[in-house]
Structures are given as structure tokens and as C-alpha cells.
Scaffold this motif. Structure first.
Motif, short mmCIF file in Angstrom:
data_model
loop_
_atom_site.label_atom_id
_atom_site.label_comp_id
_atom_site.label_asym_id
_atom_site.label_seq_id
_atom_site.Cartn_x
_atom_site.Cartn_y
_atom_site.Cartn_z
N PRO A 4 -4.27 1.25 -13.51
CA PRO A 4 -4.17 1.75 -12.13
C PRO A 4 -3.34 0.79 -11.28
O PRO A 4 -3.31 -0.42 -11.52
CB PRO A 4 -5.64 1.77 -11.67
CG PRO A 4 -6.45 1.79 -12.91
CD PRO A 4 -5.66 1.02 -13.93
N ILE A 5 -2.65 1.33 -10.30
CA ILE A 5 -1.83 0.47 -9.44
C ILE A 5 -2.75 -0.40 -8.58
O ILE A 5 -3.82 0.04 -8.15
CB ILE A 5 -0.89 1.30 -8.56
CG1 ILE A 5 -1.67 2.18 -7.58
CG2 ILE A 5 0.06 2.14 -9.40
CD1 ILE A 5 -0.82 2.85 -6.53
N PRO A 6 -2.36 -1.65 -8.32
CA PRO A 6 -3.21 -2.53 -7.50
C PRO A 6 -3.13 -2.23 -6.01
O PRO A 6 -4.02 -2.63 -5.26
CB PRO A 6 -2.64 -3.92 -7.81
CG PRO A 6 -1.22 -3.69 -8.19
CD PRO A 6 -1.20 -2.36 -8.90
N ALA A 7 -2.10 -1.51 -5.56
CA ALA A 7 -1.94 -1.23 -4.14
C ALA A 7 -2.95 -0.19 -3.68
O ALA A 7 -3.15 0.82 -4.35
CB ALA A 7 -0.53 -0.74 -3.85
N PRO A 8 -3.60 -0.40 -2.54
CA PRO A 8 -4.46 0.64 -1.98
C PRO A 8 -3.65 1.89 -1.67
O PRO A 8 -2.48 1.81 -1.28
CB PRO A 8 -5.01 0.01 -0.69
CG PRO A 8 -4.80 -1.46 -0.86
CD PRO A 8 -3.58 -1.61 -1.70
N ALA A 9 -4.27 3.05 -1.83
CA ALA A 9 -3.58 4.32 -1.60
C ALA A 9 -4.39 5.19 -0.64
O ALA A 9 -5.59 5.39 -0.84
CB ALA A 9 -3.35 5.05 -2.91
N LEU A 10 -3.71 5.68 0.40
CA LEU A 10 -4.29 6.65 1.30
C LEU A 10 -3.67 8.01 0.99
O LEU A 10 -2.45 8.19 1.14
CB LEU A 10 -4.02 6.27 2.76
CG LEU A 10 -4.38 7.34 3.82
CD1 LEU A 10 -5.88 7.63 3.80
CD2 LEU A 10 -3.93 6.88 5.21
N ALA A 56 0.86 -1.18 0.00
CA ALA A 56 0.00 0.00 0.00
C ALA A 56 0.89 1.23 0.00
O ALA A 56 2.09 1.14 0.29
CB ALA A 56 -0.92 0.01 1.22
N ILE A 57 0.29 2.38 -0.32
CA ILE A 57 1.03 3.64 -0.22
C ILE A 57 0.21 4.64 0.58
O ILE A 57 -1.02 4.63 0.55
CB ILE A 57 1.42 4.23 -1.59
CG1 ILE A 57 0.19 4.69 -2.36
CG2 ILE A 57 2.22 3.23 -2.41
CD1 ILE A 57 0.52 5.50 -3.60
N VAL A 58 0.93 5.48 1.31
CA VAL A 58 0.34 6.62 2.00
C VAL A 58 1.05 7.85 1.46
O VAL A 58 2.26 8.01 1.63
CB VAL A 58 0.51 6.53 3.52
CG1 VAL A 58 -0.08 7.76 4.20
CG2 VAL A 58 -0.14 5.25 4.06
N SER A 59 0.32 8.72 0.79
CA SER A 59 0.89 9.90 0.15
C SER A 59 0.41 11.16 0.87
O SER A 59 -0.78 11.46 0.89
CB SER A 59 0.48 9.94 -1.33
OG SER A 59 1.02 11.06 -1.97
#
Length: 306
Positions: free
Chosen positions: A244-250, A134-137
Motif C-alpha cells: 500500500p502507498i504510504p501517503a494518506p489518501a482522501l 498525500a493524495i486527494v482523489s
């Protein structure tokens, strides 16, 4: 005004409840400050421009207390990392991040990036999806998206436009940092914190401004920082953005309309988009415990590691 005497990289290895290591990847050594059990899931922290690992000084331990192995990375050319002559772009940065994840003994990681670090997180998730849970931006956008948004709203995006201008004149920017490191670092840091939600006391802000000023005195760092300034405006190769990237993004915004719009625009590049707001653009400095809780709550909703 004459240049200020340079200092050693070890002078920015500030001690704390973590360990400093140089990790050998891709023919160079990249520095990480890390804490928590190495067998726990990895959260990798990616700093903004013109910061370094110490931007996350007060976030490392709160995240580790949530049950994670937490590492704050120095990009190549920055902090205690090696300073090679090339590789200061989004494509190489994404490869460095994926390599660090594996070198730390993990198959994947949650990436937390602020500003340009958020842009690098998006790029890494696009190029190396198997390595990113996942990513947190935090006030960071999909690579190159800031170009469109900034020209539509130039006043609100003046910081991004300034960084873009700096990237076109790296020798001048490096000279300014060498001559007035403390004044420029303090101005950039306090300006980033001065947003409507910054009503609470800005704990640690003065310390970070001072550390960034010291960091700008490390030999060869001003030249490398000037080259990193372009990251938010760099576009990815088209082949990286076909899906789209498969990783969830916050996406965490600072409460302003511009960054809320930027977060919404970035949602087009992920299959699972989440939103949150924090107090200003530097919550990892001004409210690290609250940010750690926000990240941990998001991470708990993820599926088990792949």
C-alpha cells in the motif's frame, strides 16, 4: 461536416489571479498555472479527461488562501504543454508529475486529481512515494480498479466504459472532437455534473464547457485527448503495487453508491484512507470554495513535510 479551424494553445491561457509558466522537464515543456508563495507547501492539481488546467480555474486562489503554493498542470499533449508523439500512459504521466514537483522547487506535494487525474495521483504515489505527501482523489480510482467495478455495474459506470471504448478507436474519437468540439465538450461536462447531489446552482459549468470546446480546437489536442481516454482503465506494473502507498489518501465521491463503493475499494491500496462526499463529480467547478476547505482540513491533519 468539415473540421473546424484549429486555434493556438495560447488561446486557452485564460487570465486570472495566477501566472502561466512552461516548465522544462524530461525533454519537453509542461504548462502550469500557479499561485501562492513558492515557499509554501505545494498542492498540484491534475485534471480529468477531457479537460485541462482551466478545470481548476476557480480552485487555485481559494487553496492558495489556505497557505499553499498551488499549481494546475496540463498533461503532455494537452493545453499549453508540448505535444510529443509518445508518452500517453499512466507510467509516463507519473514520471511527469514527480518531475514537475521537483522543477517547481519542492521536495514533495499534495496531489489533487479528478477522474483520470485521480488515477494518475494514485500511480505517482505508488511509484514516487518520497515525493508525495498525500493524495486527494475526486471520483478517481486506483489504476485499473475501474475495470472490475465497471463490468459489475455497467450502467452506473457507463462514463468509464465509454472512455475505455474511445481509447480503442483514437482516430475516430479525434475526428469527432475536431468536427464537433463544442457540442461534445458540453455533453461530456454537463453529463458529469448531473448527479443527485447537484441541486445547488452549477456555477461556472457553462464556462468550463465552452473552454473545453475551445481546447478541443487546439492543434493536435484531439488526437492526444483520444489517447489519454484510457487512463482510468490502465493497470500499473505489478511491482508498483506490492505494498500500500504510504501517503494518506482522501477519496471524495459524488454521493452515488457506485463511487462510494469505488472509494472503499481504493482504500486497500493506502495505509491511511479518508472519505468525503461532494456535490457531484465536478466540485472544483460547482463548489470550489467548499472543496478548498475540505482539502485544507485534510491537509492540516498531515504530519510535517518529509
Amino acid at each position: 461536416m468539415a473540421n473546424i479551424e484549429p486555434i493556438r494553445p495560447s488561446d486557452v491561457a485564460h487570465p486570472g489571479p495566477f501566472r502561466h509558466d512552461l516548465i522544462h522537464v524530461r525533454g519537453l515543456r509542461l504548462h502550469v498555472a500557479h499561485t501562492g508563495q513558492p515557499t509554501n507547501p505545494l498542492i498540484l492539481l491534475l485534471h480529468d479527461w477531457p479537460g485541462a488546467w482551466f478545470d481548476y480555474f476557480w480552485l487555485l486562489e481559494p487553496l492558495a488562501q489556505h497557505g499553499y503554493h498551488v499549481a494546475a498542470l496540463d498533461n503532455r499533449g494537452v493545453g499549453l504543454s508540448d505535444k510529443p508523439p509518445s508518452g500517453y500512459d499512466t507510467i509516463v504521466a507519473a514520471g511527469d508529475v514527480a518531475s514537475i514537483i521537483r522543477a517547481l522547487g519542492h521536495d514533495d506535494a499534495i496531489l489533487v486529481g479528478a477522474g483520470s487525474g485521480g488515477t494518475i495521483a494514485w500511480a505517482t504515489a505508488a511509484r514516487y512515494p518520497i515525493n508525495i505527501r498525500a493524495i486527494v482523489s475526486i471520483c478517481g480510482t486506483w489504476p485499473g480498479l475501474v475495470n472490475t467495478l465497471a463490468w459489475r455495474h455497467p450502467f452506473a459506470a457507463s462514463g468509464q466504459l465509454l472512455a475505455r471504448a474511445i481509447s480503442h478507436f483514437p482516430p475516430l474519437a479525434a475526428r469527432a472532437l475536431r468536427r464537433r468540439p463544442m457540442a461534445l465538450s458540453r455533453w461530456i461536462t454537463t453529463r458529469a455534473a448531473a448527479t443527485p447531489l447537484s441541486g445547488q446552482p452549477l456555477h461556472h459549468l457553462d464556462t468550463i464547457a465552452h473552454w473545453r470546446g475551445l481546447h478541443a480546437r487546439v492543434d493536435r489536442v484531439p488526437e492526444k485527448l483520444a489517447r489519454w481516454a484510457k487512463i482510468p482503465t490502465e493497470r500499473l506494473p505489478r511491482r508498483w503495487a506490492t505494498h500500500p502507498i504510504p501517503a494518506p489518501a482522501l477519496c471524495i465521491d459524488d454521493g452515488t453508491a457506485w463511487w462510494a463503493h469505488a472509494c472503499d475499494a481504493s482504500s486497500n491500496y493506502t495505509t491511511s484512507h479518508h472519505r468525503a462526499s461532494c456535490a457531484g463529480r465536478l466540485p472544483y467547478i460547482t463548489a470550489p470554495e467548499d472543496l478548498a476547505d475540505t482539502i485544507a482540513d485534510f491537509a492540516q491533519g498531515l504530519t510535517t513535510p518529509r
